[in-house]
Design a protein around this motif. Structure first.
Motif, PDB file in Angstrom:
ATOM      1  N   ASP A  86       0.844  -1.191   0.000  1.00 50.92           N
ATOM      2  CA  ASP A  86       0.000   0.000   0.000  1.00 50.92           C
ATOM      3  C   ASP A  86       0.885   1.248   0.000  1.00 50.92           C
ATOM      4  OD1 ASP A  86       0.946   0.226   2.572  1.00 50.92           O
ATOM      5  OD2 ASP A  86      -1.010   0.112   3.546  1.00 50.92           O
ATOM      6  N   ASP A 227      -2.357   6.727   4.907  1.00 47.38           N
ATOM      7  CA  ASP A 227      -2.684   5.642   5.845  1.00 47.38           C
ATOM      8  C   ASP A 227      -3.723   6.036   6.880  1.00 47.38           C
ATOM      9  OD1 ASP A 227      -1.721   2.888   5.877  1.00 47.38           O
ATOM     10  OD2 ASP A 227      -1.299   3.250   7.987  1.00 47.38           O
ATOM     11  N   ASN A 282      -1.535   3.657  -5.179  1.00 51.28           N
ATOM     12  CA  ASN A 282      -2.238   2.448  -4.752  1.00 51.28           C
ATOM     13  C   ASN A 282      -2.607   1.560  -5.927  1.00 51.28           C
ATOM     14  OD1 ASN A 282      -2.613   1.699  -2.063  1.00 51.28           O
ATOM     15  ND2 ASN A 282      -4.018   3.405  -1.684  1.00 51.28           N
ATOM     16  N   ARG A 286      -2.599  -2.573  -6.324  1.00 51.74           N
ATOM     17  CA  ARG A 286      -3.897  -3.235  -6.459  1.00 51.74           C
ATOM     18  C   ARG A 286      -4.021  -4.035  -7.751  1.00 51.74           C
ATOM     19  NH1 ARG A 286      -7.406  -1.513  -2.618  1.00 51.74           N
ATOM     20  NH2 ARG A 286      -6.970   0.459  -1.560  1.00 51.74           N
TER      21      ARG A 286
END
Length: 662
Positions: A86, A227, A282, A286
């Motif tokens: 992440d 985060d 991200n 992903r």
């Protein structure tokens, strides 16, 4: 869905508090709402750039961690930084890598594949790395890998740096840096994974010749915001300083990321990170590989960074398309179940991308405001899912209560992950929905918005907005201040933007008109022009051709209380006949609720937007109206019997409220 205003309690000691901190009562109120209660805390909050960073050696195990890394550098041993996929993990990996290399270390990195390896340390990767590296330093992971770290004892030295909550037993590593350790005296507990890596870098530079600044403060800001850790204490200085560096002299990779997000040369805030920069990074983890994100962030030149940033921009668009497809397929599956009346949503699809289902779950929560779990059914018969909750239900506790149906789960109150066998999906769905029904009340299903206090738009001044901006950067623990105004008639509402999907209007007084803007809600133009509304907004400054003026960025818009007339039986019959007539003529009902309100006012009889919207909600709960998922609008399925209004939870609730009032 109308959001209920959550108003703060009056502050009896407000005047004394304002005097004590040397601020006006507006700023004192905003600080008090954020838990600031004395002059020292107020000064630190308003001027984070003036606060010194804490001594990194206050963190437990910092000395042995630094000593082992410096030893590796002295002996020219190979160091591997082991990160997560992440944004927090990518930025932490990049930060430590940049600083180790700047000190002359032989350093490389490893990030596991989301699909094949999953989160955290895995034995196979550690076995392979032990053949080529002498020291492994984890970032944003490792605290739960007690067994795997122990198995490598004597074969590979490991330093764990993490910020996730530790278990009862810590990994048997050379050092474990985690401010959440029960025996760690470090006062700032809410550091992100990249924040812990930052403290390690600070300590290394202190010992490596006694001087030198940490490279990449903008990376620390990026990971901290992404985060969703609380922007208090050191995090506040990190983000403020990092945003300034992004504007003035960013790393080549950050500059390239700003360019593809059309942010070059703009004044940056935490929202730009959260909504424009972080999603592009991200997307790598992903859909493809998070290694691309690290390559971008550690790029040495604009020429090296630019093509990687463009690739991530394309991946983000692909991610958005995947997300839209999963949400649409999920809603098609839910259409037969009437999601508005479910206590919780559990939906599964075969082959859905596991890197995107978490975002899809968030979209469904936004739409239905129910605890939501989205699962992908894999070829091996295992379902992997992502969960998002609402206030009032701890997702972790809910999963723990249903653990007999699960293979594994983990997470926290608002988000979690899980896996289970496809054969147990129906039983798990029933158990989870039963838990939600038992632990959530009707009020819990009512979305809410925090309003600082009521403030008429015409009373907002430029100096007031400038004062409010001193609270930036906004984020977790420090939300953007929102103000409310009730029963306001706005005018001149029109659709704006390239796709005509945004809303602009005027409100205030004749003497002082203020522009209101609301993104992605152009369909409400007719409602705003026709009815009194309640607005929740954030004041801002608009600069155009050298002129500065106040404008209001509207977050929530709902009918004023006088317009919230719930439809009775006769009105519901009128609405249904109106819908039936449109479908007979058009083949469907190609209107939003707002569009139907306008058409009804024009063609049949006066009706408020709230009345129409509630009528549609009742019909959806009864299965008499379905939404057209392929395009904007509704359709009427073939009637299956007589309309039983008592079967609608919304109708029952309002009927009970009327009975109580009478």
């Amino acid at each position: 869905m109308i959001k209920q205003w959550n108003m703060y309690e009056p502050i009896p000691e407000l005047a004394a508090f304002a005097h004590a901190i040397g601020q006006d009562e507006m700023m004192a109120t905003l600080l008090w709402h954020r838990g600031i209660r004395d002059a020292r805390a107020a000064e630190a909050f308003l001027h984070p750039e003036a606060q010194p960073f804490r001594d990194p050696f206050l963190m437990k195990d910092m000395k042995p961690a630094v000593a082992r890394i410096l030893q590796a550098m002295e002996k020219e041993q190979h160091i591997t930084v082991y990160g997560d996929y992440d944004v927090d993990g990518m930025t932490a990996t990049s930060l430590l890598l940049l600083n180790l290399r700047a000190m002359g270390a032989r350093a490389d990195f490893y990030i596991p594949d989301r699909l094949t390896e999953g989160y955290g340390l895995n034995r196979q990767a550690l076995e392979q790395l032990a053949e080529t590296t002498d020291l492994l330093v984890t970032v944003d992971c490792g605290i739960a890998s007690v067994v795997d770290v122990g198995a490598m004892k004597g074969r590979l030295d490991i330093i764990v740096t993490d910020h996730h909550l530790p278990g009862e037993v810590l990994p048997d590593a050379v050092a474990v840096l985690n401010p959440h350790r029960p025996d760690c005296p470090y006062p700032d507990k809410e550091l992100a994974g990249v924040g812990v890596a930052f403290k390690l870098c600070q300590a290394l530079w202190q010992e490596h010749g006694g001087h030198g600044d940490v490279r990449g403060i903008e990376l620390v800001a990026l990971g901290t915001v992404a985060d969703l850790v609380a922007l208090r204490g050191e995090n506040r200085r990190i983000v403020k300083e990092g945003l300034a560096r992004m504007e003035e002299d960013p790393l080549p990779g950050i500059a390239a990321l700003l360019a593809v997000a059309n942010l070059t040369g703009k004044h940056l805030n935490a929202g730009h990170i959260g909504f424009l920069l972080a999603p592009r990074l991200n997307a790598a983890g992903r859909i493809r590989s998070a290694r691309q994100g690290v390559k971008l962030l550690t790029a040495k030149s604009p020429e090296e960074a630019a093509p990687i940033a463009e690739e991530l921009d394309l991946l983000n668009r692909e991610r958005q398309e995947l997300e839209r497809a999963i949400v649409q397929q999920a809603e098609e599956k839910l259409a037969a179940e009437d999601p508005f009346s479910l206590p919780a949503i559990v939906v599964a699809g075969r082959g859905w991308n596991p890197g995107v289902i978490g975002i899809a779950a968030s979209r469904l929560v936004d739409r239905y405001y129910k605890p939501t779990i989205v699962l992908t059914i894999q070829e091996d018969g295992i379902c992997k899912g992502s969960c998002r909750s609402i206030a009032g239900l701890s997702m972790y506790e809910a999963l723990a209560a249903c653990k007999e149906h699960l293979l594994q789960f983990g997470g926290h109150a608002m988000a979690a992950g899980l896996s289970l066998k496809e054969s147990g999906l129906a039983a798990f769905r029933a158990a989870f929905c039963a838990y939600a029904a038992a632990h959530l009340t009707a009020d819990d299903y009512q979305p809410k918005v925090a309003v600082e206090f009521e403030l008429a738009p015409e009373d907002v001044t430029l100096s007031m907005v400038e004062e409010i901006e001193r609270l930036e950067p906004y984020g977790m623990g420090n939300p953007k201040p929102l103000f409310g105004c009730r029963d306001v008639r706005a005018e001149e509402a029109v659709a704006i933007g390239r796709d005509r999907n945004h809303l602009r209007f005027q409100f205030g007084t004749r003497e002082r008109r203020v522009t209101g803007l609301m993104w992605n809600h152009a369909e409400l133009a007719g409602v705003v022009n026709a009815e009194a509304c309640d607005f929740v907004y954030a004041p801002a400054i608009n600069e155009w051709n050298g002129t500065r003026s106040v404008q209001c960025l509207v977050e929530e818009l709902s009918p004023a209380a006088s317009k919230r007339v719930f439809p009775g039986k006769e009105t519901l019959r009128d609405i249904y006949r109106f819908l039936y007539g449109i479908q007979q003529r058009e083949g469907s009902i190609p209107f939003t609720a707002a569009g139907l309100t306008e058409a009804c006012n024009r063609l049949m009889r006066p009706m408020a937007y709230f009345t129409m919207a509630m009528g549609l909600r009742v019909f959806q709960e009864l299965g008499l109206v379905r939404e057209n998922l392929g395009e904007t609008g509704y359709y009427l399925p073939p009637p299956s019997g007589k309309m039983d209004l008592a079967a609608s939870p919304t109708f029952r609730r309002y009927a009970q409220e009327r009975d109580l009032e009478s």
